[in-house]
Scaffold this motif. Structure first.
Motif, PDB file in Angstrom:
ATOM      1  N   SER A 198       1.056  -1.283   0.079  1.00  0.00           N
ATOM      2  CA  SER A 198      -0.014   0.201  -0.025  1.00  0.00           C
ATOM      3  C   SER A 198       0.802   1.195  -0.033  1.00  0.00           C
ATOM      4  N   SER A 199       0.698   2.093  -1.044  1.00  0.00           N
ATOM      5  CA  SER A 199       1.785   3.431  -1.283  1.00  0.00           C
ATOM      6  C   SER A 199       0.980   4.347  -0.576  1.00  0.00           C
ATOM      7  N   SER A 200      -0.106   4.244   0.453  1.00  0.00           N
ATOM      8  CA  SER A 200      -0.537   5.596   1.001  1.00  0.00           C
ATOM      9  C   SER A 200       0.267   6.180   2.126  1.00  0.00           C
ATOM     10  N   GLN A 243       3.440   9.356   0.970  1.00  0.00           N
ATOM     11  CA  GLN A 243       2.969  10.604   0.045  1.00  0.00           C
ATOM     12  C   GLN A 243       3.696  11.757   0.712  1.00  0.00           C
ATOM     13  N   ARG A 255       2.338  12.655  -5.713  1.00  0.00           N
ATOM     14  CA  ARG A 255       1.285  11.556  -5.287  1.00  0.00           C
ATOM     15  C   ARG A 255       2.219  10.261  -5.889  1.00  0.00           C
ATOM     16  N   THR A 256       2.089   9.268  -4.876  1.00  0.00           N
ATOM     17  CA  THR A 256       2.965   7.934  -4.970  1.00  0.00           C
ATOM     18  C   THR A 256       1.953   6.851  -5.478  1.00  0.00           C
ATOM     19  N   THR A 257       2.747   5.920  -6.478  1.00  0.00           N
ATOM     20  CA  THR A 257       2.034   4.745  -6.622  1.00  0.00           C
ATOM     21  C   THR A 257       3.277   3.530  -6.775  1.00  0.00           C
ATOM     22  N   ARG A 286       4.304   1.366  -9.654  1.00  0.00           N
ATOM     23  CA  ARG A 286       4.179   1.110 -10.890  1.00  0.00           C
ATOM     24  C   ARG A 286       4.796   0.066 -11.563  1.00  0.00           C
ATOM     25  N   LYS A 288       8.374  -3.737 -10.999  1.00  0.00           N
ATOM     26  CA  LYS A 288       7.796  -2.773  -9.985  1.00  0.00           C
ATOM     27  C   LYS A 288       8.634  -1.713  -9.659  1.00  0.00           C
TER      28      LYS A 288
END
Length: 222
Positions: free
Chosen positions: A78-80, A83, A88-90, A92, A98
């Motif tokens: 979970s990239s939450s 931040q 903004r973080t994801t 990818r 990844k």
């Protein structure tokens, strides 16, 4: 007669003290034997030189992510928690595997600083991926079971307006995982670091060096 009684009393006291010492030692050993410390993952992310760079629509910075030899993430599913201000973080998927992607649509970028960590249950070698090359071209699994070495990973930059004066963007990344304790045995501690600079005019994937080393575990001292 009194001397004999005194000697017997002292002997009994000595025996009692020894018994208490043995009991205390066994209790201490039992507590240590059943206590468990979960392995810990920490990732210190510091990217400087971004502050003040103009953004052309959307800017993206990607960095390696901690994973095991098979490429399975051991942190940040979970990239939450990742931040940083202005980004903004994801997680990818890229042609190399990844990576952590930071994106911004603000007019000017900000530096990125984000220390984070979490506990996990796995006890396995891990490092920063993707892995583009290893010494002697050994497999990633074989490389992670060595005591250490230098390998090649990558960072990514895109979407910045080329500055008039080329300035360096500094990547200072440090991952450390493991170190759990179970039955008085401490597991290995795995560390992977990237410390490099990339010109602010670069765009796309940039191969960079990463250092990997292992602190061996073993029986904890009593």
């Amino acid at each position: 007669m009194d001397d004999n009684n005194t000697r017997k009393t002292l002997l009994n006291l000595l025996i009692a003290v020894c018994i208490l010492a043995v009991v205390a030692f066994l209790l201490f050993l039992a507590v240590g034997f059943v206590s468990t410390t979960m392995p810990n993952d920490s990732y210190m992310i510091e990217i400087t030189g971004l502050s003040g760079l103009a953004v052309n629509g959307t800017a993206t910075v990607m960095i390696p992510v901690p994973a095991n030899a098979e490429g399975e993430l051991v942190i940040f599913e979970s990239s939450s928690v990742l931040q940083p201000a202005g980004w903004r973080t994801t997680i990818r998927e890229t042609p190399y595997g990844k990576m952590i992607a930071f994106t911004t649509t603000e007019g000017y970028a900000q530096d990125i600083f984000r220390p984070t960590g979490e506990f996990e249950a796995k006890e396995e070698p891990r490092l920063l991926v993707p892995v583009l090359a290893t010494p002697d071209n050994v497999s990633v699994e074989e490389f992670t079971r060595r005591s250490g070495g230098t390998y090649t990973t990558a960072v990514f930059l895109d979407g910045f307006v080329p500055p008039e004066n080329v300035t360096p963007i500094s990547f200072d990344l440090r991952y450390q995982g493991g170190g759990g304790v179970k039955y008085l045995i401490k597991e290995n501690v795995w560390t992977a670091t990237v410390k490099t600079t990339v010109p602010s005019t670069e765009s796309g994937f940039v191969p960079v060096s990463a250092d990997y080393y292992v602190i061996p575990g073993g029986l904890m001292p009593l």
